[in-house]
Motif scaffolding. Structure first.
Motif, PDB file in Angstrom:
ATOM      1  N   ARG A  99       1.974  -1.153   8.193  1.00 41.53           N
ATOM      2  CA  ARG A  99       0.949  -0.848   7.191  1.00 41.53           C
ATOM      3  C   ARG A  99       1.496  -0.989   5.776  1.00 41.53           C
ATOM      4  O   ARG A  99       0.795  -1.434   4.872  1.00 41.53           O
ATOM      5  N   ALA A 100       2.754  -0.607   5.584  1.00 48.45           N
ATOM      6  CA  ALA A 100       3.353  -0.706   4.254  1.00 48.45           C
ATOM      7  C   ALA A 100       3.559  -2.158   3.834  1.00 48.45           C
ATOM      8  O   ALA A 100       3.588  -2.469   2.642  1.00 48.45           O
ATOM      9  N   SER A 102       1.621  -4.768   5.133  1.00 45.45           N
ATOM     10  CA  SER A 102       0.462  -5.469   5.690  1.00 45.45           C
ATOM     11  C   SER A 102      -0.047  -6.534   4.728  1.00 45.45           C
ATOM     12  O   SER A 102       0.252  -6.511   3.522  1.00 45.45           O
ATOM     13  N   THR A 105      -1.729  -4.875   1.748  1.00 48.31           N
ATOM     14  CA  THR A 105      -0.784  -4.358   0.761  1.00 48.31           C
ATOM     15  C   THR A 105      -0.203  -5.503  -0.055  1.00 48.31           C
ATOM     16  O   THR A 105      -0.062  -5.403  -1.286  1.00 48.31           O
ATOM     17  N   ARG A 108      -2.628  -6.675  -2.622  1.00 47.40           N
ATOM     18  CA  ARG A 108      -2.739  -5.724  -3.736  1.00 47.40           C
ATOM     19  C   ARG A 108      -1.536  -5.810  -4.673  1.00 47.40           C
ATOM     20  O   ARG A 108      -1.620  -5.409  -5.837  1.00 47.40           O
ATOM     21  N   LEU A 148       7.910  -0.935  -3.109  1.00 50.62           N
ATOM     22  CA  LEU A 148       7.155  -0.523  -1.926  1.00 50.62           C
ATOM     23  C   LEU A 148       7.816   0.659  -1.223  1.00 50.62           C
ATOM     24  O   LEU A 148       7.144   1.581  -0.767  1.00 50.62           O
ATOM     25  N   ASP A 207       4.388   6.351  -1.237  1.00 50.07           N
ATOM     26  CA  ASP A 207       5.228   5.197  -0.969  1.00 50.07           C
ATOM     27  C   ASP A 207       5.731   5.263   0.472  1.00 50.07           C
ATOM     28  O   ASP A 207       5.396   6.190   1.226  1.00 50.07           O
TER      29      ASP A 207
END
Length: 392
Positions: A99-100, A102, A105, A108, A148, A207
């Motif tokens: 998910r971090a 993905s 992300t 974005r 990140l 984070d």
């Protein structure tokens, strides 16, 4: 039955340029011999299929001769990081990290990546010189992954050299002389991440450190996976950007093509991963008998899926020795595949697209200003320096 050809991973000629050897290996068959207990898979169709084959695993025995690491690393850290942890643990930890990193992300982060790229290109605009590694690929890729993770900007000067040394710790066939530097980097980074965790509270929207704390799990597991990301989270992107800059400088017709059609930046990034795969192979452990052609790989054998070799398979790629920034389709395996594919693939794609788009927009000239220098490695295709002459 004649034996398949032998592949010496540590041959200096292979480290300098593996592709002539790969051509011979593919011509020699679907398998090659790497060591008495290891096989290499040479062709694209087999590599692509085996990347997703559950008969191959990553939980190597600690005594496996391929991973000649320090006992502390092999016995403690190596078993807790995503690529080699058990399937059950992998699913839990992998979910948070995926998910971090993905695609959402990564998208974005696009604007932030563009701003960082512009900042790094400023010196080239002023001086007419740019080192594509130290001046662009390395600081950009590491800065993005540090943001990140949640590593403060002020610490990155100390992180950079240690993260580079850390890569040696996760390299199969680790030379004896590299162990001390890798172990020292590992110890420093583990202590740093431990201290950093003390400043975080569990937060599902924070984070990566805060998200991992919220997901639960053993503290050592969190520390070791974050440390692992301090290298693997940026290494693929860094090498892809470096390879792309070197290739564009060597092939001026492709540089002009990118200047004329900056929308090709995304396909260019994919092509650079194919052309000189940042990670040349990935190791798996045979859990069941696997038949390839007229041979059977027995359980317990190490299987090297030769990504760089597969990406130059003439039966799949037309003129694979040439960079074609508009190559479509491009079914390369440079990011691996399956559940254990490259965690940072989506981020690398976004970063690559932004970097090459902005290079084409901001420079009219991109030429060699000296010979690029490779970092010698059996596993990674990386550069120490790529001196470029640039013009606004």
């Amino acid at each position: 039955m004649p034996l398949p050809p032998r592949f010496d991973v540590l041959d200096p000629a292979v480290i300098a340029d593996p592709y002539p050897v790969y051509r011979e290996l593919r011509a020699g068959g679907r398998l090659c011999r790497v060591s008495p207990a290891s096989w290499g898979v040479t062709r694209h169709a087999d590599v692509a299929a085996l990347l997703r084959d559950r008969r191959l695993g990553n939980e190597f025995p600690r005594e496996d001769p391929q991973f000649q690491m320090d006992a502390n690393l092999a016995g403690e850290v190596f078993g807790r990081i995503i690529p080699t942890m058990s399937v059950a643990d992998h699913s839990r930890v992998h979910t948070v990290m995926v998910r971090a990193f993905s695609p959402g992300t990564a998208r974005r982060m696009r604007e932030r990546i563009g701003l960082l790229t512009d900042e790094l290109l400023e010196s080239g605009l002023d001086t007419g010189e740019l080192d594509a590694v130290a001046g662009l690929a390395f600081p950009l890729a590491l800065s993005v992954v540090c943001e990140l993770i949640g590593i403060p900007g002020g610490a990155r000067a100390e992180i950079w050299p240690r993260s580079a040394a850390l890569g040696k710790a996760f390299t199969p066939f680790l030379p004896e002389g590299d162990r001390a530097e890798a172990d020292a980097a590992l110890a420093w980074l583990r202590a740093y991440v431990e201290d950093l965790l003390d400043t975080r509270r569990p937060d599902p929207g924070g984070d990566l450190l805060a998200r991992l704390l919220h997901a639960g799990g053993e503290r050592e597991e969190i520390v070791d996976n974050v440390v692992f990301l301090c290298f693997t989270g940026y290494e693929t992107t860094m090498n892809m950007v470096s390879t792309g800059c070197a290739a564009l400088a060597r092939q001026p017709e492709e540089w002009r093509r990118l200047r004329d059609r900056p929308e090709l930046a995304t396909t260019a990034a994919e092509e650079f991963v194919r052309f000189d795969a940042p990670i040349q192979y990935t190791a798996r452990l045979a859990l069941e008998p696997i038949e390839i052609g007229d041979r059977v790989i027995r359980p317990g054998r190490t299987v090297l899926l030769l990504l760089g070799c597969a990406n130059h398979d003439e039966s799949v790629f037309d003129r694979p020795e040439r960079v074609d920034i508009g190559r479509t389709p491009n079914p390369h395996v440079g990011f691996g595949g399956g559940v254990r594919g490259c965690l940072g693939a989506a981020l690398a794609r976004v970063e690559g697209g932004e970097v090459f788009r902005r290079l084409a927009a901001r420079f009219s000239r991109l030429e060699p200003a000296g010979e690029p220098v490779r970092l010698p490695s059996a596993l990674f295709r990386a550069y120490a320096t790529i001196p470029l002459a640039v013009k606004p």
